[in-house]
Structure formats: C-alpha cells, structure tokens
Design a protein around this motif. Sequence first.
Motif, mmCIF file in Angstrom:
data_model
loop_
_atom_site.group_PDB
_atom_site.id
_atom_site.type_symbol
_atom_site.label_atom_id
_atom_site.label_comp_id
_atom_site.label_asym_id
_atom_site.label_seq_id
_atom_site.Cartn_x
_atom_site.Cartn_y
_atom_site.Cartn_z
ATOM 1 N N ASN A 1 29.050 82.214 104.556
ATOM 2 C CA ASN A 1 30.370 82.484 105.108
ATOM 3 C C ASN A 1 31.080 81.182 105.469
ATOM 4 N N ARG A 2 32.319 81.364 105.982
ATOM 5 C CA ARG A 2 33.161 80.197 106.270
ATOM 6 C C ARG A 2 32.553 79.311 107.354
ATOM 7 N N TYR B 1 29.906 77.094 105.947
ATOM 8 C CA TYR B 1 30.433 75.943 105.218
ATOM 9 C C TYR B 1 30.932 74.867 106.181
ATOM 10 N N ILE B 2 31.576 75.282 107.274
ATOM 11 C CA ILE B 2 32.073 74.311 108.252
ATOM 12 C C ILE B 2 30.916 73.524 108.856
ATOM 13 N N ILE B 3 29.840 74.223 109.220
ATOM 14 C CA ILE B 3 28.664 73.558 109.785
ATOM 15 C C ILE B 3 28.049 72.602 108.765
ATOM 16 N N LEU B 4 27.994 73.062 107.508
ATOM 17 C CA LEU B 4 27.428 72.225 106.457
ATOM 18 C C LEU B 4 28.240 70.944 106.271
ATOM 19 N N TYR B 5 29.584 71.089 106.231
ATOM 20 C CA TYR B 5 30.439 69.919 106.032
ATOM 21 C C TYR B 5 30.366 68.965 107.218
ATOM 22 N N ILE B 6 30.265 69.511 108.424
ATOM 23 C CA ILE B 6 30.116 68.651 109.606
ATOM 24 C C ILE B 6 28.814 67.864 109.529
ATOM 25 N N PHE B 7 27.753 68.563 109.155
ATOM 26 C CA PHE B 7 26.446 67.905 109.028
ATOM 27 C C PHE B 7 26.488 66.809 107.959
#
Length: 273
Positions: free
Chosen positions: A2-3, A6-12
């Motif tokens: 989910n969105r 993806y946000i957590i992944l991009y932050i990481f």
Amino acid sequence: MNRIGYIILYIFLGIVGVFQIFPLIWLFLFSLKSNSEIFAGSPFTLPKEWLWENYATVWEGGIGLYFWNSVWITVVAIILTALFASMATFAITRMQWKLNKLVLGLFMVGLMIPIHSAIIPLFSMFLNVNLIDNPWSIVITYTAYNLPITMMILLGFYYTLPREIEEAAIIDGCSVHRMFFRIILPMTAPVLSTIIIINMIYNWNEFVFVNTFISSDEYKTLTVGIQNFIGQYMTDWGAIGATLIISLLPILAAFIFFSNKVVEGISSSAVKG
C-alpha cells in the motif's frame, strides 16, 4: 504494497542514501582543509579557507603519473580478463570435450585460494623471469586472480544462450573463431558491463601486489603513490584527501556509465532457461 508501505520504503532508502553519500561529501571537504584546521576544528564544519591548491599540490607531486599508471594497468587487465574468461567459458559451456568439467573445476578452485598466500611464490616466479619492478607483473597477477570470479559470472549467461544461433552460423559457413568474436561475444555485452565494474573496483583499489612487486616511482599506482604524502615528521592530510577524491572519480564515472547494464548483467547471469 500500500501507499504507506511505499512511503516507509522511500524514507528508509533515503536514509541509506544519505549514509552512503555523506562519507564522499566529508572527504571532499576534508581535502580542502589545512592540517591545522583538520585537527583543531570540527570534522563536520565547512573549510574556513577553501584550499583548492591541495589538488594542484598532489598533481605536481606526481599524482598524475600514478593516476595514468592506475588507468592503463586497470584497463589492460580488464580487457585481458574479460577476453580470456569469455574464451574459456565459451569453450567449457558451448563445446563438447571430455575434460571440460575438470577444467572448470580447476578454474573455480582459484576462488578458494587466499590472494595474499601466493605473494611469495609469485615474487619468486617474477624474479626468475625479470618481471620484478615491471608493471606487467601487476597486469598478469590481476588477470589471473580475476579469472575465476569473472568466469563464474559468465557461466550462467552462456548457459542461457540458444544453440540455434550457433547452429545457424555454422550452417552459413561461419568458423568457430568468427562465431565467437562476431556473434557470441557481442551478445554478452550486458554481463560484460558487470564484469568491467567488478574488475575495475578490485584492480583500481589493489595495494599489496603493487607495493610488493613495484619499487620504482615511475610504475607505482595511486594506492601506493599516496604514501609519498606521508612523511616521517609531517603528513599533508589535505593533500591525501585530494588524492583520494581524484582516485574515486574514475570508479564513480564507470559505475554511473554502466549502472543500467550492471543489474541487467547480474540478472542475466543468474537465471538459466
């Protein structure tokens, strides 16, 4: 995913990227400082006086010669490694002969030999053939030691090549040598990009063999030549930082240039069928 995922992944990934880039930025700022500022000030502050002359100092101090030696030794060793590994892999995977598995096993044994355990035998061998203090001793060593890992990367790719291409070439009257150089070798371009990066990183950064086999300044590479800026009573740390930045540029340029091919090459060599 989910969105929010993806946000957590991009932050990481962003945090990882910062940790990867920060040492390069720090080293660049380090290269523009004087010794007094390096030891007296905070290591994370901007230079009070941007000493671009550090780069001029190292270039005038012989870094240009060491840089050129690193370039041509690395390039020649990569070309020889890629060519010999491709020819050997082609013979082992595409030709039918009794000892192909045994020969492949002998090459793979090279992966299990610690590199530095062979320094004394290599030194003795090169001494007997008058190759000590000769840059070709470095080229030969790099080529030999990189063959096993290069062949291992190539194996998976060569096994996936359709034999119909070779059969069609033979029917058209193409010789084995011409088929290899005109058809097979160009098809391996993606995996060759991966090989170039891997071999370049090892050859460019290697220290022990050059330091052992080479004694003349005219044949030294960057990794060994940097020692000239380390004195008994004083060390020019800004100049050392400038040398490290110069030595990083070819690796970064090569990776940026071949980055699209590297992932494709790894994927191609990892999948069979």
